[in-house]
Design an enzyme around this catalytic site. Sequence first.
Site, PDB file in Angstrom:
ATOM      1  N   HIS A  61      42.989  41.422  35.696  1.00  0.00           N
ATOM      2  CA  HIS A  61      42.316  41.614  34.405  1.00  0.00           C
ATOM      3  C   HIS A  61      41.231  42.692  34.486  1.00  0.00           C
ATOM      4  O   HIS A  61      40.838  43.244  33.457  1.00  0.00           O
ATOM      5  CB  HIS A  61      41.744  40.292  33.877  1.00  0.00           C
ATOM      6  CG  HIS A  61      40.502  39.822  34.549  1.00  0.00           C
ATOM      7  ND1 HIS A  61      40.501  38.826  35.509  1.00  0.00           N
ATOM      8  CD2 HIS A  61      39.196  40.175  34.395  1.00  0.00           C
ATOM      9  CE1 HIS A  61      39.260  38.601  35.907  1.00  0.00           C
ATOM     10  NE2 HIS A  61      38.450  39.409  35.243  1.00  0.00           N
ATOM     11  N   ASP A  91      46.742  36.919  38.450  1.00  0.00           N
ATOM     12  CA  ASP A  91      45.523  37.687  38.184  1.00  0.00           C
ATOM     13  C   ASP A  91      45.062  38.466  39.417  1.00  0.00           C
ATOM     14  O   ASP A  91      43.882  38.477  39.761  1.00  0.00           O
ATOM     15  CB  ASP A  91      44.399  36.783  37.670  1.00  0.00           C
ATOM     16  CG  ASP A  91      43.282  37.591  36.998  1.00  0.00           C
ATOM     17  OD1 ASP A  91      43.515  38.771  36.684  1.00  0.00           O
ATOM     18  OD2 ASP A  91      42.182  37.050  36.806  1.00  0.00           O
ATOM     19  N   SER A 166      34.195  39.699  39.121  1.00  0.00           N
ATOM     20  CA  SER A 166      35.643  39.503  39.195  1.00  0.00           C
ATOM     21  C   SER A 166      36.280  40.480  40.171  1.00  0.00           C
ATOM     22  O   SER A 166      36.062  41.689  40.092  1.00  0.00           O
ATOM     23  CB  SER A 166      36.275  39.687  37.815  1.00  0.00           C
ATOM     24  OG  SER A 166      35.921  38.647  36.949  1.00  0.00           O
TER      25      SER A 166
END
Length: 214
Positions: A61, A91, A166
């Site tokens: 993402h 992901d 992230s």
Amino acid sequence: MEEPAAPAALPRVAPAPSTPPTGLSATAARVLPSVVSIETRTAGGSGFVVDDRGHILTNAHVVAGNTRVTVVLSDGRRLTARVAGADGDEDLAVLEVDYPGELTPATLGRSSDLSVGDQVLAIGSPLGLSGTVTAGIVSALDREVRLGSARRTAVQTDASINPGNSGGPLVNARGEVVGVNTAIAAGRGGGNIGIGFAIPIDRAAPIAERIIRN
């Protein structure tokens, strides 16, 4: 005529002797050179170097919709990286730079060796603040959460993880990567509330290897 008063000197401790870092300081120093900030046209995130061939692991993402991104190394150098491949269901994505000699690979550990209560560090670029290190413990193992487009098990930690973390590494006290920081449970106002999730490295590493092979 009175003499001007001498400026007051506040008492200070003597300078600390120069010694090699120990404990969490040593762990952070070992891992930081392997962690990169990732900049895209619309957002940013983190990643870490996984081998000596120029490959960087991050979240899918973070780089979604991009074929090339900018990675910023721990010393401030900027490199262009291409998105070598991604697995949206898990992901995870792998980036590749043309000059692998510029990069310092991280050491991958085993998430299967983790226990609840183990000390961990999360390293990345929360809110664009590159090279940020936060500490915590493993709060739970095999916690089922939504990652990517499906529900997956994750390592839960109370190490502070915020937007921008992230794709960065979750590392154990030996400086070995045991997870890929991916998501947080946010309060009503957003931000960290001490519940973060990382993809276990035992699952992430084989996916990265498959992306690199293909």
